[in-house]
Write a protein that holds these residues in place. Structure first.
Motif, PDB file in Angstrom:
ATOM      1  N   LYS A  37       5.586   3.827  -6.081  1.00  0.00           N
ATOM      2  CA  LYS A  37       5.799   2.760  -7.061  1.00  0.00           C
ATOM      3  C   LYS A  37       5.410   3.252  -8.450  1.00  0.00           C
ATOM      4  O   LYS A  37       4.377   3.913  -8.615  1.00  0.00           O
ATOM      5  N   TRP A  38       6.263   2.963  -9.430  1.00  0.00           N
ATOM      6  CA  TRP A  38       5.955   3.257 -10.828  1.00  0.00           C
ATOM      7  C   TRP A  38       5.851   1.939 -11.587  1.00  0.00           C
ATOM      8  O   TRP A  38       6.718   1.068 -11.439  1.00  0.00           O
ATOM      9  N   ILE A  39       4.800   1.777 -12.371  1.00  0.00           N
ATOM     10  CA  ILE A  39       4.648   0.555 -13.161  1.00  0.00           C
ATOM     11  C   ILE A  39       4.956   0.858 -14.624  1.00  0.00           C
ATOM     12  O   ILE A  39       4.722   1.964 -15.118  1.00  0.00           O
ATOM     13  N   SER A  40       5.493  -0.140 -15.308  1.00  0.00           N
ATOM     14  CA  SER A  40       6.042   0.063 -16.656  1.00  0.00           C
ATOM     15  C   SER A  40       4.996  -0.124 -17.741  1.00  0.00           C
ATOM     16  O   SER A  40       5.253  -0.755 -18.765  1.00  0.00           O
ATOM     17  N   GLN A  41       3.817   0.427 -17.528  1.00  0.00           N
ATOM     18  CA  GLN A  41       2.762   0.418 -18.536  1.00  0.00           C
ATOM     19  C   GLN A  41       2.194   1.831 -18.637  1.00  0.00           C
ATOM     20  O   GLN A  41       2.281   2.619 -17.690  1.00  0.00           O
ATOM     21  N   ALA A  42       1.636   2.131 -19.783  1.00  0.00           N
ATOM     22  CA  ALA A  42       1.030   3.449 -19.993  1.00  0.00           C
ATOM     23  C   ALA A  42      -0.468   3.285 -20.216  1.00  0.00           C
ATOM     24  O   ALA A  42      -0.904   2.407 -20.962  1.00  0.00           O
ATOM     25  N   PHE A  43      -1.247   4.147 -19.558  1.00  0.00           N
ATOM     26  CA  PHE A  43      -2.703   4.109 -19.669  1.00  0.00           C
ATOM     27  C   PHE A  43      -3.311   5.479 -19.938  1.00  0.00           C
ATOM     28  O   PHE A  43      -4.460   5.565 -20.351  1.00  0.00           O
ATOM     29  N   TYR A  44      -2.564   6.530 -19.677  1.00  0.00           N
ATOM     30  CA  TYR A  44      -3.125   7.888 -19.722  1.00  0.00           C
ATOM     31  C   TYR A  44      -2.817   8.539 -21.062  1.00  0.00           C
ATOM     32  O   TYR A  44      -1.650   8.609 -21.493  1.00  0.00           O
ATOM     33  N   LEU A  45      -3.858   9.022 -21.743  1.00  0.00           N
ATOM     34  CA  LEU A  45      -3.703   9.678 -23.042  1.00  0.00           C
ATOM     35  C   LEU A  45      -3.709  11.187 -22.824  1.00  0.00           C
ATOM     36  O   LEU A  45      -4.758  11.799 -22.591  1.00  0.00           O
ATOM     37  N   TYR A  46      -2.526  11.771 -22.880  1.00  0.00           N
ATOM     38  CA  TYR A  46      -2.316  13.195 -22.609  1.00  0.00           C
ATOM     39  C   TYR A  46      -2.452  13.966 -23.917  1.00  0.00           C
ATOM     40  O   TYR A  46      -1.565  13.956 -24.759  1.00  0.00           O
ATOM     41  N   ARG A  47      -3.588  14.629 -24.089  1.00  0.00           N
ATOM     42  CA  ARG A  47      -3.913  15.275 -25.356  1.00  0.00           C
ATOM     43  C   ARG A  47      -2.955  16.430 -25.662  1.00  0.00           C
ATOM     44  O   ARG A  47      -2.714  17.303 -24.835  1.00  0.00           O
ATOM     45  N   GLN A  48      -2.447  16.428 -26.899  1.00  0.00           N
ATOM     46  CA  GLN A  48      -1.541  17.478 -27.353  1.00  0.00           C
ATOM     47  C   GLN A  48      -2.179  18.409 -28.381  1.00  0.00           C
ATOM     48  O   GLN A  48      -1.581  19.416 -28.751  1.00  0.00           O
ATOM     49  N   ASP A  49      -3.377  18.070 -28.859  1.00  0.00           N
ATOM     50  CA  ASP A  49      -3.962  18.855 -29.952  1.00  0.00           C
ATOM     51  C   ASP A  49      -5.156  19.693 -29.512  1.00  0.00           C
ATOM     52  O   ASP A  49      -6.031  20.014 -30.312  1.00  0.00           O
ATOM     53  N   LYS A  55       0.801  -1.213   0.000  1.00  0.00           N
ATOM     54  CA  LYS A  55       0.000   0.000   0.000  1.00  0.00           C
ATOM     55  C   LYS A  55       0.849   1.287   0.000  1.00  0.00           C
ATOM     56  O   LYS A  55       0.797   2.088   0.928  1.00  0.00           O
ATOM     57  N   PRO A  56       1.668   1.503  -1.024  1.00  0.00           N
ATOM     58  CA  PRO A  56       2.452   2.739  -1.077  1.00  0.00           C
ATOM     59  C   PRO A  56       1.555   3.969  -1.147  1.00  0.00           C
ATOM     60  O   PRO A  56       0.388   3.881  -1.556  1.00  0.00           O
ATOM     61  N   ASP A  57       2.083   5.094  -0.742  1.00  0.00           N
ATOM     62  CA  ASP A  57       1.320   6.338  -0.760  1.00  0.00           C
ATOM     63  C   ASP A  57       0.993   6.776  -2.183  1.00  0.00           C
ATOM     64  O   ASP A  57      -0.044   7.409  -2.424  1.00  0.00           O
ATOM     65  N   VAL A  58       1.882   6.465  -3.121  1.00  0.00           N
ATOM     66  CA  VAL A  58       1.730   6.888  -4.513  1.00  0.00           C
ATOM     67  C   VAL A  58       2.015   5.702  -5.426  1.00  0.00           C
ATOM     68  O   VAL A  58       3.013   5.006  -5.242  1.00  0.00           O
ATOM     69  N   VAL A  59       1.129   5.459  -6.398  1.00  0.00           N
ATOM     70  CA  VAL A  59       1.371   4.465  -7.448  1.00  0.00           C
ATOM     71  C   VAL A  59       1.136   5.154  -8.781  1.00  0.00           C
ATOM     72  O   VAL A  59       0.059   5.703  -9.011  1.00  0.00           O
ATOM     73  N   LYS A  60       2.137   5.127  -9.654  1.00  0.00           N
ATOM     74  CA  LYS A  60       2.015   5.841 -10.926  1.00  0.00           C
ATOM     75  C   LYS A  60       2.401   4.941 -12.093  1.00  0.00           C
ATOM     76  O   LYS A  60       3.051   3.911 -11.923  1.00  0.00           O
ATOM     77  N   SER A  61       1.994   5.378 -13.285  1.00  0.00           N
ATOM     78  CA  SER A  61       2.311   4.650 -14.514  1.00  0.00           C
ATOM     79  C   SER A  61       2.905   5.634 -15.516  1.00  0.00           C
ATOM     80  O   SER A  61       3.136   6.800 -15.204  1.00  0.00           O
ATOM     81  N   ASP A  62       3.139   5.161 -16.720  1.00  0.00           N
ATOM     82  CA  ASP A  62       3.578   6.035 -17.803  1.00  0.00           C
ATOM     83  C   ASP A  62       2.366   6.693 -18.468  1.00  0.00           C
ATOM     84  O   ASP A  62       1.215   6.398 -18.129  1.00  0.00           O
ATOM     85  N   ALA A  63       2.639   7.549 -19.446  1.00  0.00           N
ATOM     86  CA  ALA A  63       1.579   8.225 -20.197  1.00  0.00           C
ATOM     87  C   ALA A  63       1.908   8.179 -21.683  1.00  0.00           C
ATOM     88  O   ALA A  63       3.020   7.828 -22.081  1.00  0.00           O
ATOM     89  N   TYR A  64       0.924   8.539 -22.485  1.00  0.00           N
ATOM     90  CA  TYR A  64       1.127   8.709 -23.922  1.00  0.00           C
ATOM     91  C   TYR A  64       0.927  10.183 -24.271  1.00  0.00           C
ATOM     92  O   TYR A  64      -0.068  10.795 -23.859  1.00  0.00           O
ATOM     93  N   THR A  80       5.756   7.880 -22.910  1.00  0.00           N
ATOM     94  CA  THR A  80       6.749   8.721 -22.235  1.00  0.00           C
ATOM     95  C   THR A  80       7.816   7.895 -21.519  1.00  0.00           C
ATOM     96  O   THR A  80       8.672   8.462 -20.846  1.00  0.00           O
ATOM     97  N   HIS A  81       7.784   6.594 -21.639  1.00  0.00           N
ATOM     98  CA  HIS A  81       8.631   5.690 -20.858  1.00  0.00           C
ATOM     99  C   HIS A  81      10.121   6.003 -21.002  1.00  0.00           C
ATOM    100  O   HIS A  81      10.668   5.936 -22.094  1.00  0.00           O
ATOM    101  N   PRO A  82      10.813   6.342 -19.891  1.00  0.00           N
ATOM    102  CA  PRO A  82      12.267   6.564 -19.927  1.00  0.00           C
ATOM    103  C   PRO A  82      13.003   5.256 -19.657  1.00  0.00           C
ATOM    104  O   PRO A  82      13.044   4.777 -18.527  1.00  0.00           O
ATOM    105  N   ALA A  83      13.603   4.674 -20.675  1.00  0.00           N
ATOM    106  CA  ALA A  83      14.191   3.330 -20.563  1.00  0.00           C
ATOM    107  C   ALA A  83      15.309   3.272 -19.520  1.00  0.00           C
ATOM    108  O   ALA A  83      15.526   2.225 -18.896  1.00  0.00           O
TER     109      ALA A  83
END
Length: 428
Positions: free
Chosen positions: A201-213, A110-119, A131-134
């Protein structure tokens, strides 16, 4: 039990709102509530929200007078009842497995923060880039603690790809800065959550679509000159009031780092005035960026002669734009990380239709990128003899030298360095 409370701040978002809400309500994690905060919208956003609330009992709508993004977010936090809190911007979308994956990733620790990558997401052209930084792969998919805290800040800066334990936010009194409008109040929340969380915790999957247009996005505003400065003044005041002096270096470093992006974002007529603020800040905070050579060099160059610095910056940007505008078409030579950054810089300036194709040195493994063909550089030059080639790798690198040599062999002697675009165009 509500596992995740999803807060959606809304202000005049009717164009994208239904699509956003549909993506949230399609989550495979059903134990969610969706708290939509209508911050005094003057379009049909309020009506759309009410319709969704009537159709799905998980949707709660707060209608308020316009007080700005920070106040809207705090209202959402005050209403949230879930074990964790998530955030989705009203012009973005999320993939169906996002909150189930994040919640299950929290597991027994139960970490305080759990995050993923974005598109980075350009819906109009069907393009999204992870956005994944290898280089951070060793830190993904495991719980991190205080010894790793500096690494927390190496992941992509955002507040909306994750979930935050609600008890953590309450106990640490983490709130948004209630400044007017939508003006980078996410910086304060981002910094507080990463400074005060005990485990993340950061997980190595992306789910969030960050609109650029979305041209109406606040991050594209060219007249908000000092809002970022005011946000970091708020963070500094907060840390001083809490006597958390150990965290002040983070605040000062990111205050200085944000100056560069802000300088590129704002309109030319505001740049000289903004330089005065940067000069004052450099005099106070320069010791906090010692060791960050590129940033320090950029700031020292500005401080040494602000008039000349602004004049040169405006001139360089104008020259680049003139070369691009005169070109019949553009070839982006490079389809990797820097090719993507050059592409996004060009699109943000309105040059998408001018781009003919991406090019690579060998036969391409992929046929298309961002709605444009990927072709071998020989064929790209032959098929577009009047195009301006943009070499999209790091200037002066071994790969750059090889690509320059190949262009010379093809008879191309005039081309544009992609580094020029990365250094002089505002890229989200």
């Amino acid at each position: 039990m509500i596992k995740v409370s999803v807060i959606v701040p809304v202000y005049n978002a009717e164009k994208y709102l239904a699509q956003c809400l549909d993506s949230i309500l399609a989550q495979t994690l059903r134990e969610i509530e969706v708290i939509c905060v209508d911050d005094g919208s003057t379009d049909n956003s309020g009506k759309i929200l009410d319709q969704y609330a009537m159709q799905d009992k998980r949707v709660k709508v707060l209608h308020r007078e316009n007080r700005g993004y920070g106040a809207a977010m705090n209202a959402g936090l005050d209403t949230a009842a879930g074990e964790y809190v998530g955030i989705v911007e009203s012009d973005d979308c999320i993939l169906p497995e996002m909150y189930r994956t994040l919640y299950e990733a929290a597991d027994a620790e139960k970490p305080d923060v759990v995050k993923s990558d974005a598109y980075f997401w350009y819906e109009m052209i069907g393009y999204r880039k992870n956005t994944h930084p290898a280089h951070l792969n060793p830190y993904y998919d495991r719980t991190l603690g205080d010894p790793d805290r500096n690494t927390f800040f190496d992941f992509y800066m955002n507040i909306w790809t994750g979930i935050y334990k609600r008890e953590f936010l309450i106990s640490e009194k983490i709130r948004f800065h209630e400044s007017p409008g939508a003006s980078y109040q996410d910086n304060g929340f981002w910094l507080q959550t990463l400074l005060y969380c005990k485990k993340a915790k950061w997980i190595s999957q992306a789910f969030y679509l960050y609109r650029q247009d979305n041209e109406a996005s606040s991050v594209k505003s060219r007249d908000k000159v000092f809002v970022m400065t005011r946000e970091y003044e708020y963070i500094e005041k907060l840390l001083l009031e809490r006597k958390d002096y150990r965290y002040l270096p983070y605040c000062y470093y990111y205050r200085m780092l944000r100056h560069r992006g802000n300088f590129l974002r704002i309109a030319d007529e505001y740049k000289r005035e903004f330089c005065e603020q940067v000069c004052r800040d450099y005099a106070k905070y320069k010791s906090y960026i010692k060791g960050f050579g590129g940033l320090d060099h950029w700031l020292r160059e500005m401080v040494s002669d602000p008039d000349k610095f602004c004049e040169n910056a405006i001139k360089i940007r104008h020259t680049i734009n003139e070369r691009i505008r005169r070109a019949e078409s553009l070839i982006i030579y490079g389809a990797g990380h820097h090719g993507d950054r050059v592409f996004r810089g060009l699109v943000n300036e309105g040059y998408y239709d001018t781009i003919s194709c991406f090019a690579v040195s060998k036969d391409p493994a992929e046929k298309e990128m961002a709605g444009k063909q990927i072709v071998k550089i020989d064929n790209a030059v032959k098929g577009n003899p009047d195009a301006l080639v943009i070499v999209a790798v790091i200037r002066g690198s071994g790969m750059y030298m090889q690509m320059a040599k190949r262009l010379s062999e093809l008879g191309v002697t005039e081309y544009l360095d992609g580094t020029d675009i990365e250094e002089n165009f505002y890229i989200l």
